[in-house]
Write a protein that holds these residues in place. Structure first.
Motif, PDB file in Angstrom:
ATOM      1  N   PHE A  90      16.812  -0.954  -2.763  1.00 28.35           N
ATOM      2  CA  PHE A  90      15.902  -1.986  -2.275  1.00 28.35           C
ATOM      3  C   PHE A  90      16.119  -2.248  -0.788  1.00 28.35           C
ATOM      4  O   PHE A  90      15.165  -2.438  -0.036  1.00 28.35           O
ATOM      5  N   MET A  91      17.364  -2.268  -0.367  1.00 29.72           N
ATOM      6  CA  MET A  91      17.657  -2.509   1.047  1.00 29.72           C
ATOM      7  C   MET A  91      17.107  -1.393   1.928  1.00 29.72           C
ATOM      8  O   MET A  91      16.673  -1.616   3.051  1.00 29.72           O
ATOM      9  N   GLN A  92      17.114  -0.166   1.429  1.00 28.69           N
ATOM     10  CA  GLN A  92      16.592   0.964   2.196  1.00 28.69           C
ATOM     11  C   GLN A  92      15.088   0.857   2.420  1.00 28.69           C
ATOM     12  O   GLN A  92      14.571   1.319   3.437  1.00 28.69           O
ATOM     13  N   LYS A  93      14.374   0.227   1.483  1.00 29.96           N
ATOM     14  CA  LYS A  93      12.912   0.202   1.542  1.00 29.96           C
ATOM     15  C   LYS A  93      12.316  -1.156   1.910  1.00 29.96           C
ATOM     16  O   LYS A  93      11.191  -1.226   2.409  1.00 29.96           O
ATOM     17  N   PHE A  94      13.039  -2.239   1.648  1.00 29.21           N
ATOM     18  CA  PHE A  94      12.463  -3.565   1.819  1.00 29.21           C
ATOM     19  C   PHE A  94      12.994  -4.336   3.018  1.00 29.21           C
ATOM     20  O   PHE A  94      12.657  -5.499   3.198  1.00 29.21           O
ATOM     21  N   VAL A  95      13.849  -3.699   3.832  1.00 28.46           N
ATOM     22  CA  VAL A  95      14.278  -4.326   5.079  1.00 28.46           C
ATOM     23  C   VAL A  95      14.036  -3.341   6.214  1.00 28.46           C
ATOM     24  O   VAL A  95      13.746  -2.164   5.985  1.00 28.46           O
ATOM     25  N   ASP A  96      14.150  -3.818   7.454  1.00 30.50           N
ATOM     26  CA  ASP A  96      13.897  -2.926   8.581  1.00 30.50           C
ATOM     27  C   ASP A  96      15.097  -2.006   8.825  1.00 30.50           C
ATOM     28  O   ASP A  96      16.143  -2.111   8.172  1.00 30.50           O
ATOM     29  N   LYS A  97      14.949  -1.084   9.775  1.00 24.77           N
ATOM     30  CA  LYS A  97      15.941  -0.030   9.993  1.00 24.77           C
ATOM     31  C   LYS A  97      17.303  -0.579  10.360  1.00 24.77           C
ATOM     32  O   LYS A  97      18.337  -0.119   9.862  1.00 24.77           O
ATOM     33  N   SER A  98      17.330  -1.577  11.238  1.00 23.92           N
ATOM     34  CA  SER A  98      18.602  -2.123  11.714  1.00 23.92           C
ATOM     35  C   SER A  98      19.397  -2.768  10.579  1.00 23.92           C
ATOM     36  O   SER A  98      20.578  -2.474  10.386  1.00 23.92           O
ATOM     37  N   TRP A 121      30.044   6.977 -11.567  1.00 21.78           N
ATOM     38  CA  TRP A 121      28.900   6.244 -12.140  1.00 21.78           C
ATOM     39  C   TRP A 121      27.816   6.057 -11.081  1.00 21.78           C
ATOM     40  O   TRP A 121      26.635   6.287 -11.330  1.00 21.78           O
ATOM     41  N   ILE A 122      28.223   5.645  -9.889  1.00 21.03           N
ATOM     42  CA  ILE A 122      27.285   5.438  -8.790  1.00 21.03           C
ATOM     43  C   ILE A 122      26.648   6.758  -8.375  1.00 21.03           C
ATOM     44  O   ILE A 122      25.434   6.847  -8.166  1.00 21.03           O
ATOM     45  N   SER A 123      27.451   7.807  -8.246  1.00 28.51           N
ATOM     46  CA  SER A 123      26.918   9.115  -7.820  1.00 28.51           C
ATOM     47  C   SER A 123      25.871   9.633  -8.790  1.00 28.51           C
ATOM     48  O   SER A 123      24.873  10.237  -8.392  1.00 28.51           O
ATOM     49  N   ALA A 124      26.096   9.379 -10.094  1.00 29.51           N
ATOM     50  CA  ALA A 124      25.151   9.851 -11.106  1.00 29.51           C
ATOM     51  C   ALA A 124      23.825   9.101 -11.041  1.00 29.51           C
ATOM     52  O   ALA A 124      22.775   9.651 -11.392  1.00 29.51           O
ATOM     53  N   LEU A 125      23.861   7.843 -10.564  1.00 20.54           N
ATOM     54  CA  LEU A 125      22.648   7.032 -10.523  1.00 20.54           C
ATOM     55  C   LEU A 125      21.862   7.170  -9.229  1.00 20.54           C
ATOM     56  O   LEU A 125      20.640   7.039  -9.221  1.00 20.54           O
ATOM     57  N   GLU A 126      22.559   7.410  -8.117  1.00 23.82           N
ATOM     58  CA  GLU A 126      21.931   7.325  -6.799  1.00 23.82           C
ATOM     59  C   GLU A 126      20.693   8.195  -6.644  1.00 23.82           C
ATOM     60  O   GLU A 126      19.699   7.780  -6.051  1.00 23.82           O
ATOM     61  N   SER A 127      20.748   9.425  -7.165  1.00 25.08           N
ATOM     62  CA  SER A 127      19.611  10.332  -6.990  1.00 25.08           C
ATOM     63  C   SER A 127      18.533  10.140  -8.044  1.00 25.08           C
ATOM     64  O   SER A 127      17.499  10.809  -8.016  1.00 25.08           O
ATOM     65  N   GLN A 128      18.752   9.203  -8.973  1.00 24.19           N
ATOM     66  CA  GLN A 128      17.809   9.027 -10.085  1.00 24.19           C
ATOM     67  C   GLN A 128      17.048   7.711 -10.015  1.00 24.19           C
ATOM     68  O   GLN A 128      16.312   7.383 -10.935  1.00 24.19           O
ATOM     69  N   ILE A 129      17.229   6.947  -8.942  1.00 21.80           N
ATOM     70  CA  ILE A 129      16.529   5.666  -8.791  1.00 21.80           C
ATOM     71  C   ILE A 129      15.713   5.698  -7.507  1.00 21.80           C
ATOM     72  O   ILE A 129      16.224   6.065  -6.453  1.00 21.80           O
ATOM     73  N   MET A 130      14.452   5.321  -7.601  1.00 17.04           N
ATOM     74  CA  MET A 130      13.570   5.340  -6.440  1.00 17.04           C
ATOM     75  C   MET A 130      12.826   4.006  -6.339  1.00 17.04           C
ATOM     76  O   MET A 130      12.397   3.444  -7.339  1.00 17.04           O
ATOM     77  N   VAL A 131      12.703   3.496  -5.126  1.00 21.96           N
ATOM     78  CA  VAL A 131      11.952   2.276  -4.849  1.00 21.96           C
ATOM     79  C   VAL A 131      10.899   2.609  -3.811  1.00 21.96           C
ATOM     80  O   VAL A 131      11.208   3.198  -2.774  1.00 21.96           O
ATOM     81  N   ASP A 132       9.644   2.263  -4.089  1.00 19.99           N
ATOM     82  CA  ASP A 132       8.559   2.615  -3.167  1.00 19.99           C
ATOM     83  C   ASP A 132       7.634   1.411  -2.983  1.00 19.99           C
ATOM     84  O   ASP A 132       6.786   1.139  -3.833  1.00 19.99           O
ATOM     85  N   PRO A 133       7.792   0.650  -1.889  1.00 21.82           N
ATOM     86  CA  PRO A 133       6.916  -0.506  -1.656  1.00 21.82           C
ATOM     87  C   PRO A 133       5.472  -0.065  -1.476  1.00 21.82           C
ATOM     88  O   PRO A 133       5.204   1.049  -1.000  1.00 21.82           O
ATOM     89  N   SER A 134       4.545  -0.928  -1.850  1.00 22.15           N
ATOM     90  CA  SER A 134       3.130  -0.554  -1.835  1.00 22.15           C
ATOM     91  C   SER A 134       2.514  -0.562  -0.444  1.00 22.15           C
ATOM     92  O   SER A 134       1.431  -0.046  -0.245  1.00 22.15           O
ATOM     93  N   GLN A 135       3.188  -1.168   0.544  1.00 25.63           N
ATOM     94  CA  GLN A 135       2.648  -1.191   1.897  1.00 25.63           C
ATOM     95  C   GLN A 135       3.778  -1.254   2.926  1.00 25.63           C
ATOM     96  O   GLN A 135       4.928  -1.502   2.576  1.00 25.63           O
ATOM     97  N   GLU A 136       3.416  -1.026   4.185  1.00 31.69           N
ATOM     98  CA  GLU A 136       4.393  -1.116   5.265  1.00 31.69           C
ATOM     99  C   GLU A 136       4.775  -2.577   5.467  1.00 31.69           C
ATOM    100  O   GLU A 136       3.914  -3.441   5.620  1.00 31.69           O
ATOM    101  N   HIS A 183      10.116 -13.368   0.899  1.00 34.68           N
ATOM    102  CA  HIS A 183       9.326 -12.193   0.513  1.00 34.68           C
ATOM    103  C   HIS A 183       8.396 -12.618  -0.608  1.00 34.68           C
ATOM    104  O   HIS A 183       8.830 -13.130  -1.637  1.00 34.68           O
ATOM    105  N   GLU A 184       7.097 -12.433  -0.386  1.00 35.11           N
ATOM    106  CA  GLU A 184       6.113 -12.898  -1.358  1.00 35.11           C
ATOM    107  C   GLU A 184       4.885 -12.008  -1.319  1.00 35.11           C
ATOM    108  O   GLU A 184       4.433 -11.596  -0.245  1.00 35.11           O
ATOM    109  N   ASN A 185       4.373 -11.706  -2.507  1.00 37.38           N
ATOM    110  CA  ASN A 185       3.134 -10.936  -2.615  1.00 37.38           C
ATOM    111  C   ASN A 185       3.213  -9.613  -1.855  1.00 37.38           C
ATOM    112  O   ASN A 185       2.235  -9.133  -1.294  1.00 37.38           O
ATOM    113  N   GLY A 186       4.414  -9.005  -1.844  1.00 37.16           N
ATOM    114  CA  GLY A 186       4.576  -7.682  -1.238  1.00 37.16           C
ATOM    115  C   GLY A 186       4.862  -7.684   0.245  1.00 37.16           C
ATOM    116  O   GLY A 186       4.957  -6.611   0.849  1.00 37.16           O
ATOM    117  N   PHE A 187       5.012  -8.855   0.879  1.00 40.01           N
ATOM    118  CA  PHE A 187       5.250  -8.907   2.324  1.00 40.01           C
ATOM    119  C   PHE A 187       6.405  -9.850   2.655  1.00 40.01           C
ATOM    120  O   PHE A 187       6.704 -10.774   1.901  1.00 40.01           O
TER     121      PHE A 187
END
Length: 320
Positions: A90-98, A121-136, A183-187
């Motif tokens: 979530f942090m990778q996709k829902f916050v800015d680069k910094s 346990w973490i290594s096995a999960l990391e490549s199997q979870i994806m988060v994709d916000p609907s907008q920039e 954060h509300e309604n996707g923004f």
């Protein structure tokens, strides 16, 4: 050891961890978190003190651990370790680069204290979870917007903002005193006191064209963002009733709360939805246009007029 003793031991360890996580922790916070009485919390804190943990307590303020005292990191359970993966995605996709890079750095430190099986346990999960916000969510040219806003809130310093509002043809420049973010309604939104408007306004992060730090201190005491959000509920609202084809009603259910959704009831092949909106002219009317071919406005008449006005302007631009 009895089950109650085990539970108390776990609670005392968790209290120690929480005391190390903040400068001051109130007894009521601990009572609410562990769902025990204040008397129980007082007893547990005395147990920590008796074991040699240097706790400073001040009536009416709370507890703190003497500066410089630290225990080695506690071990994480497998489930706690797994929760880090979701948080990181979530942090990778829902916050800015910094802010994302700061979190990535912190995660390396967290992972470094995990036991071997938790790391696996973490290594096995990391490549199997994806988060994709609907907008920039952010302007790509402002990689540190959240970092600046967080600093502003914590240090009580104004920020300079160049902002392009939805209902404005040209961007505006202003100084604001950020109260908080939500954060509300996707923004992501910033609630802040605007020195141009002399009032509180909300600013969406993806519409920010420029943001910079200043050394100007806040001029007002703003209170908490929860207090401001509660005040919004006292603003005059307009009742809206629309009739929506039930084949599309479920697709708009996730966003309708943002526009003041109150209730719904089935009427044949349609769903009658009732709203109490604070922004009929722009917010609600433009949202309604997203599915207007599958819906009918029951009331108010003013909403019908506003929707027709927006459509008419759109037709004129298409002709041009």
């Amino acid at each position: 050891m009895s089950l109650d003793s085990v539970k108390r031991f776990d609670r005392i360890v968790a209290i120690l961890v929480q005391l190390q996580s903040k400068r001051i922790v109130k007894a009521q916070e601990l009572s609410d978190r562990f769902q025990v009485s204040l008397r129980t919390i007082y007893r547990d804190v005395r147990t920590l003190e008796a074991s040699g943990v240097p706790i400073v307590s001040e009536a009416g303020v709370g507890y703190s651990i003497m500066e410089g005292y630290r225990l080695p990191p506690v071990m994480f359970t497998r489930e706690e370790a797994g929760s880090f993966v979701a948080a990181e995605k979530f942090m990778q996709k829902f916050v800015d680069k910094s802010l994302g890079s700061h979190h990535e750095s912190a995660m390396f430190k967290v992972k470094s204290v995990l036991r071997g099986r938790e790391k696996d346990w973490i290594s096995a999960l990391e490549s199997q979870i994806m988060v994709d916000p609907s907008q920039e969510l952010f302007n790509k040219n402002l990689p540190n917007a959240l970092e600046i806003l967080f600093e502003s809130v914590a240090e009580k310093k104004q920020v300079f903002l160049k902002y392009h509002a939805l209902n404005s043809d040209t961007p505006s420049e202003r100084y604001i005193e950020p109260v908080g973010l939500f954060h509300e309604n996707g923004f992501w939104y910033v609630l802040g006191y605007c020195h141009i408007r002399k009032d509180y306004r909300q600013f969406r992060t993806d519409r920010m064209l420029l943001i910079s730090r200043t050394q100007l201190p806040f001029t007002l005491e703003h209170g908490t963002i929860d207090e401001h959000r509660e005040k919004e509920n006292t603003i005059e609202k307009t009742k809206v009733i629309i009739l929506v084809d039930k084949t599309v009603a479920r697709y708009i259910s996730s966003g309708r709360k943002h526009y003041g959704f109150v209730s719904e009831k089935m009427k044949g092949h349609h769903v009658e939805m009732t709203f109490m909106t604070t922004d009929l002219e722009n917010g609600f009317s433009r949202w309604y246009l997203m599915f207007c071919d599958y819906a009918k406005i029951i009331e108010p008449e003013r909403l019908k007029i506003r929707v027709k006005e927006i459509l008419r302007k759109g037709e004129l631009k298409l002709v041009d």
